[in-house]
Design an enzyme around this catalytic site. Structure first.
Site, mmCIF file in Angstrom:
data_model
loop_
_atom_site.group_PDB
_atom_site.id
_atom_site.type_symbol
_atom_site.label_atom_id
_atom_site.label_comp_id
_atom_site.label_asym_id
_atom_site.label_seq_id
_atom_site.Cartn_x
_atom_site.Cartn_y
_atom_site.Cartn_z
ATOM 1 N N TYR A 281 0.832 -1.201 0.000
ATOM 2 C CA TYR A 281 0.000 0.000 0.000
ATOM 3 C C TYR A 281 0.872 1.258 0.000
ATOM 4 C CZ TYR A 281 -2.703 3.928 1.444
ATOM 5 O OH TYR A 281 -3.239 5.183 1.489
ATOM 6 N N HIS B 160 -2.919 1.517 7.030
ATOM 7 C CA HIS B 160 -4.084 1.232 6.180
ATOM 8 C C HIS B 160 -4.890 0.034 6.678
ATOM 9 C CE1 HIS B 160 -6.165 1.803 2.183
ATOM 10 N NE2 HIS B 160 -5.866 3.035 2.543
#
Length: 403
Positions: free
Chosen positions: A159, A213
């Protein structure tokens, strides 16, 4: 004065962006961002089928009343689609109200609490060395705060990390959701090395931020927060999913690393426990997804009572319309912390001419009446909608996991 018309404009000058334009019978108009990354057409439908017909003929200066009408009158309250639609209306109405008053939006909100708004940029890299190069570029531009993300050995995609060096990170990039692989163990073993390298290279003056995240369990997040205390992060963001807000109690008990969360929140109910129990230090909600200026002001006011600062989401999954409104809000709000900033494409800036300016790590919102952002519909029409969905994550054994 009455609302004469309203329409939705969808454009893709780099990524899909949705804009609501409301015009009065006196020719004054305002615009609001209605972008919901990967679900743009859902908001378009909600606006066109359920919201716009109810706006025609209403007094655009009754901002609070219209907000309540759209929120309470819908019965099906909250949720990202509905609250994004409400936010688009709300920001457009505040834009109109400030234009009618002949003043910049921050002035209408109560005036300046600061002269400039500190922002943080994004530095990513396929490995630690390439991430350090990106940090250096941000420092040379004057950034005082940088979010750092780098590739993890043994994980093909991570990510926040661009597929190509020097390219912006855009996760929504395919007609169907891409499937990524995730390993918590490899991540936890590697990411402290990134922070150590940044501190060694740039010292203690640079603010370091990091986004997990939602990938960790509470106890894993507690471990990470404790391990990285010595690197003095500005914050650790979204370290675990918070459908259960009390899960942050465990993290808080084990670390003094500042915690931030909230870009997926759309109401005070999503974060009330986190704020009043002081389980977080920064609230990451965004004007576009949390019901507009009217509602995010309620969240910020509540947060101020409990020493929680704002740190609004500001990636390129939101248009310059949201950025402009956010910078006016940031200029006013007393408990401001920091503002996220990712530069939009040159094409996006042409579609959305704006008054805000960057200088040496800070933004100023500009002093034109309204929120200072417009839309060039002719240029917008050159960039039609493109299907794009956010990825999904699977653990190495195939189990679906949080993206």
């Amino acid at each position: 004065m009455k609302i004469r018309s309203a329409k939705v404009i969808v454009t893709c000058p780099g990524r899909n962006l949705v804009t609501l334009k409301i015009e009065t019978d006196e020719g004054v108009y305002g615009i609001g961002d209605a972008t919901l990354n990967g679900r743009e057409k859902s908001v378009v439908s909600y606006l066109e089928d359920h919201v716009i017909p109810t706006l025609i003929g209403k007094d655009p200066q009754r901002v609070e009343d219209i907000w309540q009408y759209l929120y309470r009158g819908a019965y099906w309250r909250r949720g990202p689609v509905g609250m994004t639609a409400i936010a688009a209306v709300d920001v457009a109405l505040w834009d109109i109200k400030a234009k009618l008053a002949g003043m910049p939006l921050y002035q209408l909100l109560g005036g300046k609490s600061r002269e400039k708004v500190m922002v943080y940029g994004h530095a990513t890299g396929l490995d630690i060395e390439s991430c350090l190069e990106e940090v250096r570029k941000h420092v040379e531009l004057g950034y005082k705060a940088v979010r750092v993300q780098c590739g993890i050995p043994g994980i093909p995609t991570t990510y926040g990390v661009s597929k190509e060096a020097g390219k912006p990170y855009e996760p929504a990039d395919s007609a169907l959701p891409a499937e990524h692989v995730w390993s918590t163990e490899k991540y936890l073993n590697n990411v402290p090395e990134l922070f150590a390298a940044v501190r060694k290279e740039f010292g203690e003056d640079l603010h370091i931020l990091h986004d997990v995240h939602h990938r960790l369990t509470p106890i894993q997040a507690a471990r990470l927060g404790k391990e990285v205390e010595k690197f003095h992060l500005f914050w650790l963001e979204d370290c675990t999913a918070v459908e259960n807000q009390s899960s942050y109690e465990l993290i808080r008990k084990h670390t003094t690393t500042p915690l931030a969360i909230g870009e997926v929140f759309n109401s005070l109910s999503d974060c009330q426990e986190l704020i009043q129990n002081q389980l977080i230090d920064y609230i990451r909600a965004t004007i576009t997804h949390a019901g507009g200026i009217t509602n995010i002001r309620r969240i910020a006011d509540f947060a101020s009572v409990f020493h929680v600062k704002t740190g609004f989401h500001g990636a390129t999954d939101l248009s310059p319309v949201c950025m402009g409104a956010a910078l006016h809000f940031d200029t006013w709000v007393p408990n401001f912390g920091i503002q996220e900033h990712m530069p939009h494409t040159k094409e996006t800036d042409l579609v959305f001419p704006h008054a805000y300016e960057f200088n040496d790590g800070f933004f100023t919102p500009g002093d034109v009446p309204g929120h200072g952002v417009d839309i060039d519909e002719e240029i917008a029409a050159k960039y039609p909608y493109k299907p794009a969905y956010l990825p999904v994550n699977r653990l190495e054994d195939g189990t679906l996991w949080n993206w």
